[in-house]
Design an enzyme around this catalytic site. Structure first.
Site, PDB file in Angstrom:
ATOM      1  N   LYS A 143      -1.728  -1.424  -3.807  1.00  0.00           N
ATOM      2  CA  LYS A 143      -2.741  -0.368  -3.809  1.00  0.00           C
ATOM      3  C   LYS A 143      -1.953   0.911  -3.986  1.00  0.00           C
ATOM      4  O   LYS A 143      -1.148   1.293  -3.134  1.00  0.00           O
ATOM      5  CB  LYS A 143      -3.482  -0.394  -2.477  1.00  0.00           C
ATOM      6  CG  LYS A 143      -4.400   0.765  -2.264  1.00  0.00           C
ATOM      7  CD  LYS A 143      -5.415   0.350  -1.216  1.00  0.00           C
ATOM      8  CE  LYS A 143      -5.785   1.451  -0.259  1.00  0.00           C
ATOM      9  NZ  LYS A 143      -5.994   2.742  -0.846  1.00  0.00           N
ATOM     10  N   TYR A 150       0.847  -1.193   0.000  1.00  0.00           N
ATOM     11  CA  TYR A 150       0.000   0.000   0.000  1.00  0.00           C
ATOM     12  C   TYR A 150       0.881   1.240   0.000  1.00  0.00           C
ATOM     13  O   TYR A 150       1.500   1.568   1.001  1.00  0.00           O
ATOM     14  CB  TYR A 150      -0.901  -0.061   1.244  1.00  0.00           C
ATOM     15  CG  TYR A 150      -1.937   1.017   1.391  1.00  0.00           C
ATOM     16  CD1 TYR A 150      -2.058   2.064   0.504  1.00  0.00           C
ATOM     17  CD2 TYR A 150      -2.824   0.986   2.463  1.00  0.00           C
ATOM     18  CE1 TYR A 150      -3.022   3.038   0.654  1.00  0.00           C
ATOM     19  CE2 TYR A 150      -3.792   1.957   2.639  1.00  0.00           C
ATOM     20  CZ  TYR A 150      -3.881   2.988   1.729  1.00  0.00           C
ATOM     21  OH  TYR A 150      -4.839   3.943   1.919  1.00  0.00           O
TER      22      TYR A 150
HETATM   23  C1  NAY Z   1      -7.885   3.747   2.475  1.00  0.00           C
HETATM   24  O1  NAY Z   1      -7.014   2.980   2.849  1.00  0.00           O
HETATM   25  O2  NAY Z   1      -8.800   4.052   3.202  1.00  0.00           O
HETATM   26  C2  NAY Z   1      -7.851   4.362   1.142  1.00  0.00           C
HETATM   27  O3  NAY Z   1      -7.858   3.700   0.154  1.00  0.00           O
HETATM   28  C3  NAY Z   1      -7.872   5.806   1.096  1.00  0.00           C
HETATM   29  C4  NAY Z   1      -7.464   6.409  -0.210  1.00  0.00           C
HETATM   30  C5  NAY Z   1      -7.676   7.886  -0.080  1.00  0.00           C
HETATM   31  N1  NAY Z   1      -6.430   8.575  -0.064  1.00  0.00           N
HETATM   32  C6  NAY Z   1      -6.004   9.374   0.911  1.00  0.00           C
HETATM   33  C7  NAY Z   1      -4.691  10.064   0.720  1.00  0.00           C
HETATM   34  O4  NAY Z   1      -6.648   9.539   1.896  1.00  0.00           O
HETATM   35  O5  NAY Z   1      -9.691   7.665  -1.287  1.00  0.00           O
HETATM   36  C8  NAY Z   1      -8.514   8.402  -1.225  1.00  0.00           C
HETATM   37  C9  NAY Z   1      -8.832   9.873  -1.025  1.00  0.00           C
HETATM   38  O6  NAY Z   1      -9.556  10.048   0.173  1.00  0.00           O
HETATM   39  C10 NAY Z   1      -9.659  10.419  -2.189  1.00  0.00           C
HETATM   40  O7  NAY Z   1      -8.936  10.226  -3.366  1.00  0.00           O
HETATM   41  C11 NAY Z   1      -9.983  11.895  -2.013  1.00  0.00           C
HETATM   42  O8  NAY Z   1      -8.817  12.671  -2.132  1.00  0.00           O
END
Ligand code: NAY
Length: 292
Positions: A161, A135
């Protein structure tokens, strides 16, 4: 692992207003998202507030989720912690609970060396027969391409990921490691870009609130209708940008679910929840956005 693809919400973990793990809410959110047609779930990651939970709570959330999902869609469990020992315990637990894969951020905070990070993933990959999905996310410190390639070669590491916006690396990973190395794009606002770069799936936070948008993008992409995918992506970007304005994304995603009758609860401190007046005003913003 090749069957884990498509639209995969990074599932919120519902807490009660008193900050207790909310079993009813968790079950309701899962059954709602499965009803919407999502293709998998990613549990207790960043969106799932995994780092704000105890080991026992993380295990409990996984057990509840596995019981609610009942094998209908694949489940990836985030097992990351700073200590290998804690992450290994969560990995073994995920395996015993019937998860389909595990995933972990690299150990963070102490600026561990590349060797230590590789050792961390090797230990986790050996801890269970489950495929490990590494990740990469700015919140834990982005690992360079060279490190990703080394990690991808560890037996048991089957995917990544990729929550960074340098999407050419997705294309590179697919050709350097192999087409069967699974890549999940994690930047919601770049979901279509991630798919075009070669990702097998998309994992994200906002999919808890607007799964239909991403299901439509994925569906159009799979059918080769890039124009339609791009049109839906454009609308999605507008909504996501609006969502990021309030400074407490998980609270917002939970509130949006509550407004729709899904009791997704509240976020845990130090994340802040909105007051009733704030929620009423935010709700109006989204109604206005829908009408445009
Ligand atoms: C997780 O582990 O919960 C995710 O996959 C979160 C991924 C998110 N990235 C960050 C940096 O928080 O979903 C994204 C993000 O919230 C979205 O792109 C909005 O910026």
């Amino acid at each position: 692992i090749s069957e884990i693809k498509g639209v995969i919400p990074a599932l919120l973990t519902p807490f009660t207003a008193e900050e207790e793990l909310d079993e009813k809410g968790l079950r309701a959110l899962i059954s709602h998202l499965i009803g919407e047609g999502v293709h998998g779930l990613y549990l207790v990651g960043s969106t799932g507030e995994g780092f704000l939970m105890s080991q026992d709570e993380r295990k409990k959330a996984v057990e509840i989720a596995m019981d609610e999902v009942k094998g209908r869609i694949p489940v990836i469990v985030h097992v990351g912690a700073i200590s290998t020992r804690l992450s290994k315990e969560l990995t073994v637990h995920a395996y015993e609970s019937g998860a389909d894969a595990v995933s972990s951020v690299p150990p963070f905070y102490y600026k561990f060396s590349e060797e230590q990070i590789i050792g961390y993933y090797r230990d986790l990959a050996e801890a269970s027969p489950l495929p490990m999905i590494i990740y990469n996310i700015p919140l834990a410190g982005i690992m360079g391409y060279g490190t990703l390639v080394k990690l991808a070669k560890i037996p048991g590491v089957k995917g990544i990921k990729y929550t960074s916006t340098t999407h050419f690396e997705i294309t590179q990973l697919k050709s350097d490691i192999g087409a069967d190395f699974m890549v999940y794009s994690g930047a919601d606002e770049m979901a279509l870009s991630g798919l075009l770069a070669g990702s097998d799936g998309i994992i994200g936070s906002t999919y808890n609130a607007i799964p239909d948008t991403f299901l439509a993008i994925y569906d159009a992409f799979v059918k080769g209708d890039i124009e339609r995918a791009n049109n839906v992506m454009k609308q999605g970007v507008e909504v996501i940008m609006q969502m990021l304005k309030y400074g407490s994304l998980m609270s917002l995603l939970k509130a949006i679910n509550r407004w729709a009758g899904v009791p997704a609860g509240y976020a845990r401190k130090p994340f802040s929840n909105f007051t009733e007046a704030e929620e009423a005003s935010i709700r109006k913003d989204f109604v206005a956005l829908k009408k445009r």
